[in-house]
Design a protein around this motif. Structure first.
Motif, PDB file in Angstrom:
ATOM      1  N   GLY A  52       0.764  -1.389  -0.075  1.00 17.85           N
ATOM      2  CA  GLY A  52      -0.112  -0.076   0.053  1.00 17.85           C
ATOM      3  C   GLY A  52       0.812   1.161   0.102  1.00 17.85           C
ATOM      4  N   HIS A  53       1.842   1.145   0.756  1.00 13.10           N
ATOM      5  CA  HIS A  53       2.762   2.601   0.993  1.00 13.10           C
ATOM      6  C   HIS A  53       3.597   2.519  -0.356  1.00 13.10           C
ATOM      7  N   ALA A  54       3.959   1.507  -0.903  1.00 16.39           N
ATOM      8  CA  ALA A  54       4.863   1.685  -2.363  1.00 16.39           C
ATOM      9  C   ALA A  54       4.041   1.920  -3.472  1.00 16.39           C
ATOM     10  N   THR A  55       2.721   1.694  -3.415  1.00 10.86           N
ATOM     11  CA  THR A  55       1.786   2.160  -4.481  1.00 10.86           C
ATOM     12  C   THR A  55       1.450   3.529  -4.116  1.00 10.86           C
ATOM     13  N   TRP A  56       1.213   3.993  -3.106  1.00 15.43           N
ATOM     14  CA  TRP A  56       0.858   5.229  -2.545  1.00 15.43           C
ATOM     15  C   TRP A  56       2.160   6.105  -3.056  1.00 15.43           C
TER      16      TRP A  56
ATOM     17  N   ARG B 229      -7.546  10.635  -9.348  1.00  9.59           N
ATOM     18  CA  ARG B 229      -8.323  10.057 -10.302  1.00  9.59           C
ATOM     19  C   ARG B 229      -8.071   8.333  -9.971  1.00  9.59           C
ATOM     20  N   ARG B 230      -6.835   8.095  -9.711  1.00  5.43           N
ATOM     21  CA  ARG B 230      -6.492   6.814  -9.351  1.00  5.43           C
ATOM     22  C   ARG B 230      -7.117   5.860  -8.256  1.00  5.43           C
ATOM     23  N   MET B 231      -7.164   7.031  -7.084  1.00  5.07           N
ATOM     24  CA  MET B 231      -8.005   6.400  -5.919  1.00  5.07           C
ATOM     25  C   MET B 231      -9.375   6.295  -6.194  1.00  5.07           C
ATOM     26  N   ARG B 232     -10.196   7.070  -6.840  1.00  2.09           N
ATOM     27  CA  ARG B 232     -11.515   6.935  -7.214  1.00  2.09           C
ATOM     28  C   ARG B 232     -11.738   5.853  -7.851  1.00  2.09           C
ATOM     29  N   GLU B 233     -10.852   5.255  -8.700  1.00  2.00           N
ATOM     30  CA  GLU B 233     -11.026   4.251  -9.420  1.00  2.00           C
ATOM     31  C   GLU B 233     -10.652   2.967  -8.735  1.00  2.00           C
ATOM     32  N   ALA B 234      -9.998   3.295  -7.823  1.00  2.00           N
ATOM     33  CA  ALA B 234      -9.642   2.102  -6.743  1.00  2.00           C
ATOM     34  C   ALA B 234     -10.936   1.804  -5.933  1.00  2.00           C
TER      35      ALA B 234
ATOM     36  N   ALA C 131      -3.012   1.412  -0.743  1.00  2.00           N
ATOM     37  CA  ALA C 131      -2.957   2.748  -0.901  1.00  2.00           C
ATOM     38  C   ALA C 131      -4.167   3.573  -0.690  1.00  2.00           C
ATOM     39  N   LEU C 132      -5.474   2.916  -0.882  1.00  2.00           N
ATOM     40  CA  LEU C 132      -6.635   3.583  -0.831  1.00  2.00           C
ATOM     41  C   LEU C 132      -6.976   3.871   0.843  1.00  2.00           C
ATOM     42  N   VAL C 133      -6.613   2.992   1.589  1.00  2.42           N
ATOM     43  CA  VAL C 133      -6.510   3.216   3.143  1.00  2.42           C
ATOM     44  C   VAL C 133      -5.812   4.417   3.288  1.00  2.42           C
ATOM     45  N   LEU C 134      -4.502   4.408   2.989  1.00 11.07           N
ATOM     46  CA  LEU C 134      -3.655   5.736   3.290  1.00 11.07           C
ATOM     47  C   LEU C 134      -4.409   6.933   2.686  1.00 11.07           C
TER      48      LEU C 134
ATOM     49  N   ILE D 147      -6.059  -5.810  -3.777  1.00 13.35           N
ATOM     50  CA  ILE D 147      -6.279  -5.315  -2.478  1.00 13.35           C
ATOM     51  C   ILE D 147      -5.173  -4.980  -1.675  1.00 13.35           C
ATOM     52  N   VAL D 148      -4.277  -5.400  -1.657  1.00 13.30           N
ATOM     53  CA  VAL D 148      -2.879  -4.873  -0.770  1.00 13.30           C
ATOM     54  C   VAL D 148      -2.015  -3.793  -1.685  1.00 13.30           C
TER      55      VAL D 148
END
Length: 542
Positions: free
Chosen positions: A365-369, A385-390, A428-431, A422-423
């Motif tokens: 998640g952090h690396a993707t962030w 935009r990426r987070m909205r799609e996620a 990243a969505l959690v962050l 999901i990971v």
């Protein structure tokens, strides 16, 4: 307080207060054991009851990975490569251990090699292979609080299924890809990320080949027709992050922030082609240091292998990349962001290592962030935009693979299936939701404190939630309960218009079967996995 495996018993890190005492083994166990599918049958025929049994530390996803009763302080691994990547390497692995409970026998994780002898504190010991464990019977029991040096003479076989992990056969030699549970396909070990240790590698190769490993080179010895290179890490490392490269390689060097020594490993014939990419690392380091603090290790570099792995991998101080990532014509911003993804792992996953594999989202998640932030700054794709799609896909990801901090076990025979969307984008969505909840300033303080307070240690989801609550000045338990463990994705703070598509039941999809057309759906494997249609379909979003 950060927990480090060199400071407290390994079993305590996972909340294991007591493990069953291993059964006795009488003298005269099987010698020169071949480890593989036939191990259990060989042992059953050779040993009377009670026979050795495989053990584990009870990881929720890999229950038989790791072993109770000891911590490994340091590994010293000698490898002799004879020039063919289809023939076993001769090897000697020495483990310096701290005994944390009285042991009459000791289990190591090991498979896919022949064990020729085992010594404990210089005294020959009996041994046997059971499934993927090497069970060692010392002459005398090992008392709690004592030290034990275990010396295993063995072979290390680079052949086997392509997706099994361990050795990767390249066009001119070998590299390693041990994530998640394949380190013990290369060398005997306590193969769980919670037991970090220092590593020394002694690699002998024929003239004309170059060997490079994690850490810094201490010396090189010319033996006549072979050369031995010695590398040593200055910080503890998980077994899944070990890296050894053998091949016809160039090793260009340069300097990073504050004089940090950088070295890359690339096919000799490709050096000129790849140099423009290699020159990007210092600026990428500066960018990440400006966000999370000083780089945590003694050196860094990229290892570009002539191999078709389908993934990239954050091996400590020397990240593994496929050659095709840089030569297949992907958009520059995409390649840059993947380089940052693996670099970010040096803080998140390598320096701060997951206590259990269910904490994998903290790595990915952090690396993707930070990959997403970098792509946003390069104009490749906006973070929002990426987070909205996620978010739109999140409920389906949870239905397919479980919530971020409670993922389902990998599918039988497909350990890489643990690395689901999901990971990655789900983590990243959690962050993103956390930043929306506590504000950018507090979020940035959490990130810096996380890698500072747990540096060189192990930590889990509960530790991250506790740290975030402390810095935010409020209890974030309910927030993390929903975002990390909920079956459905909670509402996104600040975006009441965002919706998640209801999951389709009975359509669980394996990560590599996904053919993403948007960021936020890229299936990866700690390893960043690219689909057959390329990164996000290799189409730069408009």
């Amino acid at each position: 307080m950060p927990s480090t495996t060199t400071a407290r018993p390994f079993r305590r890190l996972l909340g294991i207060t007591r493990s069953p005492r291993p059964p006795r083994v009488r003298r005269g166990l099987l010698r020169a054991t071949v480890f593989g599918a036939a191990s259990a049958a060989l042992v059953a025929a050779a040993l009377p009851p009670p026979a050795p049994v495989p053990l584990g530390i009870g990881d929720p996803l890999f229950p038989y990975l790791g072993n109770p009763g000891y911590d490994v302080v340091a590994y010293d691994i000698a490898l002799n490569y004879r020039g063919s990547n289809t023939e076993p390497l001769d090897a000697v692995t020495v483990l310096d251990t701290r005994i944390t409970q009285r042991l009459e026998r000791l289990n190591l994780d090991f498979t896919h090699g022949t064990v020729r002898s085992v010594e404990v504190n210089g005294v020959p010991a009996d041994f046997a292979g059971v499934e993927e464990d090497l069970v060692v019977q010392p002459v005398r029991p090992l008392d709690r609080g004592s030290r034990a040096r275990i010396t295993v003479r063995h072979t290390s076989d680079p052949t086997g299924p392509r997706n099994a992990g361990g050795w990767v056969r390249t066009g001119d030699g070998l590299a390693m890809a041990n994530q998640a549970d394949a380190g013990h396909r290369v060398f005997p070990s306590n193969d769980h990320p919670a037991d970090k240790a220092y590593f020394t590698f002694r690699i002998t190769v024929p003239d004309g080949l170059t060997a490079v490993a994690n850490g810094v080179r201490k010396r090189t010895t010319d033996n006549g027709d072979t050369t031995t290179s010695v590398y040593r890490t200055r910080h503890p490392m998980a077994t899944e992050l070990a890296q050894v490269s053998i091949g016809k390689s160039a090793v260009p060097t340069r300097v990073g922030p504050r004089g940090l020594p950088l070295r890359d490993v690339v096919p000799l014939a490709d050096l000129e082609t790849l140099e423009p990419w290699l020159r990007k690392t210092p600026a990428q380091l500066e960018w990440l240091e400006s966000r999370v603090g000083r780089y945590p290790f003694e050196t860094y570099g990229v290892l570009i292998a002539d191999a078709n792995t389908g993934f990239e991998l954050e091996t400590q101080t020397l990240s593994l990349f496929e050659r095709s990532l840089f030569t297949a014509g992907y958009p520059e911003w995409y390649v840059d962001s993947i380089m940052v993804h693996e670099l970010a792992h040096q803080w998140f996953g390598d320096s701060v290592t997951p206590r259990a594999w269910s904490d994998l989202w903290l790595n990915e998640g952090h690396a993707t962030w930070y990959e997403s932030l970098y792509a946003d700054e390069l104009g490749g794709y906006t973070l929002e935009r990426r987070m909205r799609e996620a978010y739109r896909r999140s409920d389906q990801w949870r239905a397919d693979g479980g919530p971020p901090a409670a993922p389902r076990p990998p599918e039988p025979g497909r350990k890489i299936s643990l690395f689901r969307p999901i990971v990655y984008d789900g983590g990243a969505l959690v962050l993103y939701a956390l930043r929306q909840t506590i504000g950018t300033d507090a979020f940035d303080r959490v990130e810096r404190a996380w890698v500072r307070e747990y540096r060189d240690g192990t930590a889990g989801s509960t530790d991250f939630a506790r740290l975030a609550s402390r810095i935010a000045g409020r209890d974030l338990g309910p927030f993390f309960q929903g975002w990390l463990y909920g079956e459905q994705t909670p509402p996104m703070p600040g975006h009441p218009d965002w919706t998640s598509t209801p999951p389709q039941t009975g359509t669980r999809t394996a990560p590599e079967a996904v053919r993403p057309t948007e960021p936020g759906t890229v299936p990866r494997s700690g390893p960043v996995v690219r689909g057959e249609n390329g990164p996000w379909s290799a189409v730069k979003p408009g």
